[in-house]
Design a protein around this motif. Structure first.
Motif, PDB file in Angstrom:
ATOM      1  N   MET A  89       0.982  -1.232   0.219  1.00 47.93           N
ATOM      2  CA  MET A  89      -0.267  -0.202   0.060  1.00 47.93           C
ATOM      3  C   MET A  89       0.761   1.368  -0.266  1.00 47.93           C
ATOM      4  N   ASP A  91       0.959   5.452  -0.331  1.00 48.25           N
ATOM      5  CA  ASP A  91       0.689   7.085  -0.924  1.00 48.25           C
ATOM      6  C   ASP A  91       0.954   7.574  -2.203  1.00 48.25           C
ATOM      7  N   LYS A 116       3.821  -4.031   8.956  1.00 45.70           N
ATOM      8  CA  LYS A 116       3.259  -2.869   9.177  1.00 45.70           C
ATOM      9  C   LYS A 116       4.317  -1.293   9.500  1.00 45.70           C
ATOM     10  N   CYS A 156      -2.140   4.258  12.860  1.00 48.84           N
ATOM     11  CA  CYS A 156      -3.445   4.578  11.548  1.00 48.84           C
ATOM     12  C   CYS A 156      -2.142   4.827  10.317  1.00 48.84           C
ATOM     13  N   TYR A 157      -1.346   4.853  10.174  1.00 50.21           N
ATOM     14  CA  TYR A 157      -0.164   5.352   8.985  1.00 50.21           C
ATOM     15  C   TYR A 157      -0.235   4.010   8.158  1.00 50.21           C
ATOM     16  N   GLY A 158      -0.452   4.962   6.787  1.00 47.96           N
ATOM     17  CA  GLY A 158      -1.173   4.078   5.031  1.00 47.96           C
ATOM     18  C   GLY A 158       0.645   3.233   4.834  1.00 47.96           C
ATOM     19  N   TYR A 159       1.018   3.176   4.868  1.00 45.00           N
ATOM     20  CA  TYR A 159       2.522   2.308   4.359  1.00 45.00           C
ATOM     21  C   TYR A 159       2.621   0.855   4.834  1.00 45.00           C
ATOM     22  N   ASN A 160       1.593   0.093   4.399  1.00 43.41           N
ATOM     23  CA  ASN A 160       1.740  -1.308   5.095  1.00 43.41           C
ATOM     24  C   ASN A 160       1.809  -2.574   3.911  1.00 43.41           C
ATOM     25  N   GLU A 194      -7.670   1.859   6.938  1.00 44.37           N
ATOM     26  CA  GLU A 194      -5.548   1.411   7.652  1.00 44.37           C
ATOM     27  C   GLU A 194      -6.257   0.306   8.991  1.00 44.37           C
ATOM     28  N   THR A 195      -7.131   1.458   9.491  1.00 49.74           N
ATOM     29  CA  THR A 195      -7.692   0.547  11.032  1.00 49.74           C
ATOM     30  C   THR A 195      -8.295  -0.625  10.835  1.00 49.74           C
TER      31      THR A 195
END
Length: 431
Positions: A89, A91, A116, A156-160, A194-195
């Motif tokens: 994932m 951004d 994560k 809440c970080y979107g880099y996964n 993300e959550t």
């Protein structure tokens, strides 16, 4: 599950009016080594030429248009289109560093199910997060850890990144489901994606590895994140996902309880003797009249057998002789100094047992024969002359008349008196 040690990687990039940023981001992703398998740009009705820019700077990029609105729906559409073993994932605003992709992939190859990204681990950081967002993220992260028993440092970080084979477990909204008519979003279609992923990975008890990541500031344009509205949505997401996880656990427990227990063949029992009179056998012998057999002998008429001889009048025989008048014989002789008890009372007991040369007296009553046959004496009781006893016997007892059916016949009573008189005469002469 066997997974590849050299997996192919699909990078999913959700976009909405990110044309200027894609000019930098897409070439940077393509330059990562080892090279990624594919880059998927999922566009959400951009009006700034995002799709055209993407195709111009990277001709082999894959373009997918999302089916509903919201970042979550864009990610779900990209996941469904991915063909690689691992999905990353990423951004589109330029805040994520493409050079960190190999670290996420390595964490998965080393055994994690979900890698994560975290800005709050050693090696991570952020140039973009504000104090307000940092505080809000810390609070939401604490709630998530409390509800799901996790130890995440950055919710809440979107880099996964994760293995593509986990998609069925994540149960994201179907990409072909219609959008709500009131203009709202389906659950999981918004910034809570993300959550949702973090909660469902935790609920499925998957292996999670945090990867330090550094967040840069957005390069161009304005963020689509709304701090308070999206923070509230994340909090609602935590509560909803906790209820969902609890319900699934209850369903699993119910299914386990509904499964029939494995049938176990009964153990072979040893053969038991037959049951008589409704009582089971005891000690290997049948039970009669409700009594168990002692000493390996059968029971008859409610009385136990002792030492191989029947019991009469409730008393066990002694020395092979049957009891008379309710009293057991002693040493093969009739009871008590040659006198049979009368009226249920026994004669006075001597101070010592008579010797073998004393004069025996026949029993005063007939042997008990109701239900049992009296056992005849086995010892020789013929009078034998011998030395006189060591001491005088006890005084002559009173011979009381018998009562009822115990009264002896006249001739037998006379014989008893004569025998006793003769005995005492001999003893007086000897003394």
């Amino acid at each position: 599950m066997q997974r590849s040690q050299q997996p192919t990687v699909s990078v999913v990039v959700p976009t909405r009016n990110e044309a200027r940023n894609l000019q930098v981001v897409l070439p940077a992703i393509a330059a990562v080594r080892p090279a990624v398998h594919e880059i998927i740009v999922v566009d959400g009705n951009s009006v700034d030429g995002t799709i055209e820019t993407a195709r111009r700077v990277l001709p082999w990029v894959r373009i997918v248009e999302q089916t509903r609105k919201g970042k979550g729906n864009a990610m779900a559409c990209g996941f469904a289109a991915a063909t690689g073993d691992i999905i990353v994932m990423f951004d589109a605003d330029g805040s994520a560093d493409p050079a960190e992709i190999p670290a996420f992939v390595q964490a998965l190859v080393d055994g994690a199910d979900f890698a994560k990204g975290t800005r709050f681990a050693r090696g991570g950081g952020s140039d973009d997060i504000t104090l307000l967002r940092r505080s809000g993220n810390a609070g939401l992260n604490g709630v998530a850890n409390m509800l799901f028993g996790t130890r995440h440092s950055d919710l809440c970080y979107g880099y996964n990144a994760f293995w593509a084979d986990l998609l069925p477990l994540l149960e994201l909204p179907a990409v072909d489901a219609p959008a709500p008519g009131d203009g709202s979003m389906l659950w999981g279609d918004g910034f809570e994606i993300e959550t949702v992923l973090a909660c469902r990975v935790a609920a499925a008890d998957l292996r999670v590895t945090e990867v330090p990541s550094y967040e840069r500031e957005r390069m161009f344009g304005d963020t689509n994140l709304r701090t308070f509205a999206d923070g509230t949505r994340v909090l609602r997401t935590l509560a909803a996902e906790r209820r969902r996880a609890s319900k699934k656990t209850e369903q699993k427990d119910a299914l386990k309880g509904a499964q029939p227990a494995a049938r176990i063949a009964p153990a072979q029992r040893p053969t038991q003797p037959p049951v008589r009179d409704g009582q089971p056998a005891r000690n290997g012998h049948a039970v009669q009249n409700g009594h168990a057999a002692p000493n390996g002998h059968a029971v008859s008429n409610g009385h136990a057998v002792s030492n191989g001889h029947a019991v009469a009048n409730g008393f066990a025989p002694q020395n092979g002789f049957a009891p008379q008048n309710g009293f057991a014989p002693q040493n093969g002789f009739a009871p008590q100094n040659g006198f049979a008890p009368q009226d249920g009372l026994g004669a006075p007991r001597p101070h010592h047992r008579p010797e073998r040369d004393t004069l025996p007296v026949p029993p005063t009553t007939e042997p008990v024969t109701a239900h049992f046959t009296a056992v005849s004496p086995t010892e020789d009781v013929t009078p034998v002359a011998g030395p006189r006893p060591a001491q005088r016997p006890s005084p002559r007892p009173v011979n009381r008349p018998a009562v009822g059916s115990d009264r002896p016949a006249p001739d037998r009573a006379a014989a008893q008196r004569e025998a006793v008189d003769a005995r005492y005469a001999l003893e007086e002469e000897a003394s």
